[in-house]
Design an enzyme around this catalytic site. Structure first.
Site, PDB file in Angstrom:
ATOM      1  N   ARG A 131      -0.285  40.780 -20.774  1.00 50.59           N
ATOM      2  CA  ARG A 131      -1.694  40.427 -20.467  1.00 50.59           C
ATOM      3  C   ARG A 131      -2.570  40.746 -21.665  1.00 50.59           C
ATOM      4  O   ARG A 131      -3.038  41.879 -21.858  1.00 50.59           O
ATOM      5  CB  ARG A 131      -2.179  41.195 -19.250  1.00 50.59           C
ATOM      6  CG  ARG A 131      -3.621  40.895 -18.869  1.00 50.59           C
ATOM      7  CD  ARG A 131      -3.811  39.548 -18.253  1.00 50.59           C
ATOM      8  NE  ARG A 131      -3.001  39.405 -17.042  1.00 50.59           N
ATOM      9  CZ  ARG A 131      -2.710  38.235 -16.493  1.00 50.59           C
ATOM     10  NH1 ARG A 131      -3.132  37.122 -17.055  1.00 50.59           N
ATOM     11  NH2 ARG A 131      -1.973  38.180 -15.405  1.00 50.59           N
TER      12      ARG A 131
ATOM     13  N   ARG B 240       7.478  32.830 -23.132  1.00 50.39           N
ATOM     14  CA  ARG B 240       6.709  34.077 -23.309  1.00 50.39           C
ATOM     15  C   ARG B 240       7.421  35.282 -22.687  1.00 50.39           C
ATOM     16  O   ARG B 240       6.974  36.410 -22.827  1.00 50.39           O
ATOM     17  CB  ARG B 240       5.291  33.944 -22.764  1.00 50.39           C
ATOM     18  CG  ARG B 240       5.190  33.778 -21.247  1.00 50.39           C
ATOM     19  CD  ARG B 240       3.726  33.823 -20.796  1.00 50.39           C
ATOM     20  NE  ARG B 240       3.610  33.594 -19.346  1.00 50.39           N
ATOM     21  CZ  ARG B 240       2.516  33.855 -18.636  1.00 50.39           C
ATOM     22  NH1 ARG B 240       1.449  34.336 -19.241  1.00 50.39           N
ATOM     23  NH2 ARG B 240       2.476  33.633 -17.342  1.00 50.39           N
TER      24      ARG B 240
ATOM     25  N   HIS C  76      -2.446  30.791 -25.592  1.00 49.33           N
ATOM     26  CA  HIS C  76      -3.372  31.248 -24.548  1.00 49.33           C
ATOM     27  C   HIS C  76      -4.136  32.505 -25.000  1.00 49.33           C
ATOM     28  O   HIS C  76      -4.016  33.571 -24.383  1.00 49.33           O
ATOM     29  CB  HIS C  76      -2.503  31.548 -23.315  1.00 49.33           C
ATOM     30  CG  HIS C  76      -3.216  31.797 -22.040  1.00 49.33           C
ATOM     31  ND1 HIS C  76      -4.139  32.783 -21.858  1.00 49.33           N
ATOM     32  CD2 HIS C  76      -3.103  31.190 -20.829  1.00 49.33           C
ATOM     33  CE1 HIS C  76      -4.570  32.780 -20.608  1.00 49.33           C
ATOM     34  NE2 HIS C  76      -3.970  31.821 -19.979  1.00 49.33           N
TER      35      HIS C  76
ATOM     36  N   ASP D 265     -12.501  28.605 -15.222  1.00 43.36           N
ATOM     37  CA  ASP D 265     -11.122  28.220 -15.517  1.00 43.36           C
ATOM     38  C   ASP D 265     -11.149  26.721 -15.792  1.00 43.36           C
ATOM     39  O   ASP D 265     -10.838  25.908 -14.943  1.00 43.36           O
ATOM     40  CB  ASP D 265     -10.212  28.547 -14.332  1.00 43.36           C
ATOM     41  CG  ASP D 265      -8.733  28.404 -14.694  1.00 43.36           C
ATOM     42  OD1 ASP D 265      -7.887  28.813 -13.866  1.00 43.36           O
ATOM     43  OD2 ASP D 265      -8.430  27.881 -15.792  1.00 43.36           O
TER      44      ASP D 265
ATOM     45  N   GLU E 126      -8.178  28.622 -25.389  1.00 40.46           N
ATOM     46  CA  GLU E 126      -6.765  28.275 -25.565  1.00 40.46           C
ATOM     47  C   GLU E 126      -6.595  26.881 -26.163  1.00 40.46           C
ATOM     48  O   GLU E 126      -7.189  25.916 -25.658  1.00 40.46           O
ATOM     49  CB  GLU E 126      -6.066  28.338 -24.211  1.00 40.46           C
ATOM     50  CG  GLU E 126      -6.277  29.656 -23.475  1.00 40.46           C
ATOM     51  CD  GLU E 126      -5.971  29.570 -22.002  1.00 40.46           C
ATOM     52  OE1 GLU E 126      -5.060  28.797 -21.623  1.00 40.46           O
ATOM     53  OE2 GLU E 126      -6.654  30.253 -21.212  1.00 40.46           O
TER      54      GLU E 126
HETATM   55  O1  TA6 Z   1      -5.380  29.537 -18.799  1.00 43.64           O
HETATM   56  C1  TA6 Z   1      -5.995  29.851 -17.593  1.00 43.64           C
HETATM   57  C2  TA6 Z   1      -4.921  30.146 -16.554  1.00 43.64           C
HETATM   58  O2  TA6 Z   1      -4.140  29.004 -16.295  1.00 43.64           O
HETATM   59  C3  TA6 Z   1      -5.600  30.693 -15.307  1.00 43.64           C
HETATM   60  O3  TA6 Z   1      -5.523  29.778 -14.233  1.00 43.64           O
HETATM   61  C4  TA6 Z   1      -4.853  32.001 -15.033  1.00 43.64           C
HETATM   62  O4  TA6 Z   1      -3.755  31.777 -14.191  1.00 43.64           O
HETATM   63  C5  TA6 Z   1      -4.457  32.394 -16.453  1.00 43.64           C
HETATM   64  O5  TA6 Z   1      -4.022  31.175 -17.039  1.00 43.64           O
HETATM   65  C6  TA6 Z   1      -3.477  33.526 -16.559  1.00 43.64           C
HETATM   66  O6  TA6 Z   1      -2.195  33.114 -16.178  1.00 43.64           O
HETATM   67  P1  TA6 Z   1      -1.033  34.247 -16.153  1.00 43.64           P
HETATM   68  O7  TA6 Z   1       0.188  33.536 -15.660  1.00 43.64           O
HETATM   69  O8  TA6 Z   1      -0.881  34.759 -17.560  1.00 43.64           O
HETATM   70  O9  TA6 Z   1      -1.540  35.327 -15.234  1.00 43.64           O
END
Ligand code: TA6
Length: 289
Positions: A64, A90, A159, A203, A261
């Protein structure tokens, strides 16, 4: 592999290899788990990438913060919700292919190819390389090559989680006049008028290849975020309620970061022919105000 003087390999926690970069132009870290850039501090600046205080540093688990490499699909798997969100690379262990340095910074290439484990999730042959230039700027390029005998289709993203002093105070420039989809609300496209401010969960997937500038008045800097090979820009902050549902993010941390992103997602789905490749690049520069 012999690493250049500015690069070392540690295992912290044990069994979790991390490349540590200490170069006159910048310092940073890249976990081999997921080829995940977790830290980048250009000389003379504050840390640019956000890392959750509750981030998991466990092999096979996504991290994260930093720059998650989402591939070969973005978001939930389009046909099987039991598969990992944002693809599987990842969560895989990558290898160091190239590590060198110049006076401008460090250049690292990490590599991953298909295996029985990947084919169980995605039945195609591929070669993936992540190119990282870490110096006064940070440039990350995901190079994926179709080593199969038939074309395959992919989506994905770099991301990136950016450190901000307070997300409620930043202004996001560069997307005026583009269309976006706020997936959690509806599939309808909406026009972006002017600067984006974050005052709720956001989002959004913008249809854009434009450079984005994040203006952070409190940290007195601008983050200049360029990209190539991408026609979708995702802007995300989970805000209050969604943050509470993320076990690897402290509830009160949502003001400290913003995701911008570089994506191939939504309408930007990429088909790669055998022997061909796709490059997805994001470059970040920091400007003091
Ligand atoms: O990029 C935005 C997103 O798709 C959100 O919807 C949220 O799910 C975020 O990615 C984080 O995703 P993750 O799987 O890393 O918790």
């Amino acid at each position: 592999m012999t690493l250049p003087p500015s690069v070392s390999l540690i295992e912290e926690p044990a069994g979790y290899p991390i490349l540590v970069i200490e170069h006159p132009a910048a310092s940073g870290r890249i976990a081999l788990n997921g080829a995940h850039v977790t830290d980048w501090i250009p000389e003379g600046h504050d840390p640019v990438l956000f890392m959750s205080a509750d981030a998991l540093l466990e092999t096979g688990k996504p991290i994260r913060g930093g720059i998650p490499v989402c591939w070969p699909w973005f978001g939930p798997n389009p046909t099987d919700s039991s598969k990992p969100a944002h693809g599987f690379v990842r969560q895989m262990s990558w290898e160091v292919d190239v590590a060198r340095e110049t006076t401008a910074g460090v250049d690292i290439v990490l590599k991953l190819s298909d295996s029985a484990a990947t084919k169980a999730l995605w039945p195609h042959a591929f070669s993936a390389r992540l190119h990282v230039h870490m110096g006064a700027s940070l440039q990350v390029t995901l190079q994926v090559t179709n080593t199969d005998s038939a074309a395959w289709t992919m989506t994905g993203a770099l991301h990136t989680y950016f450190n901000v002093e307070d997300v409620r105070k930043v202004a996001i420039h560069g997307l005026h006049g583009t269309q976006y989809v706020e997936g959690r609300l509806s599939p309808d496209k909406r026009p972006q008028h002017g600067t984006i401010v974050i005052d709720q969960e956001v989002d959004r997937m913008y249809i854009s290849d434009a450079t984005v500038i994040v203006h952070d008045p409190l940290w007195k800097r601008e983050l200049v975020i360029e990209k190539a090979g991408s026609l979708a820009t995702v802007v995300w902050n989970p805000w209050i309620e969604k943050s509470k549902r993320l076990a690897d993010l402290p509830d009160e941390a949502y003001p400290e970061f913003l995701c911008i992103e570089a994506a191939n997602a939504g309408e930007d789905v990429v088909t790669v022919q055998p022997g061909h490749e796709h490059l997805l690049m994001q470059r970040i520069d920091v400007r003091k105000l």
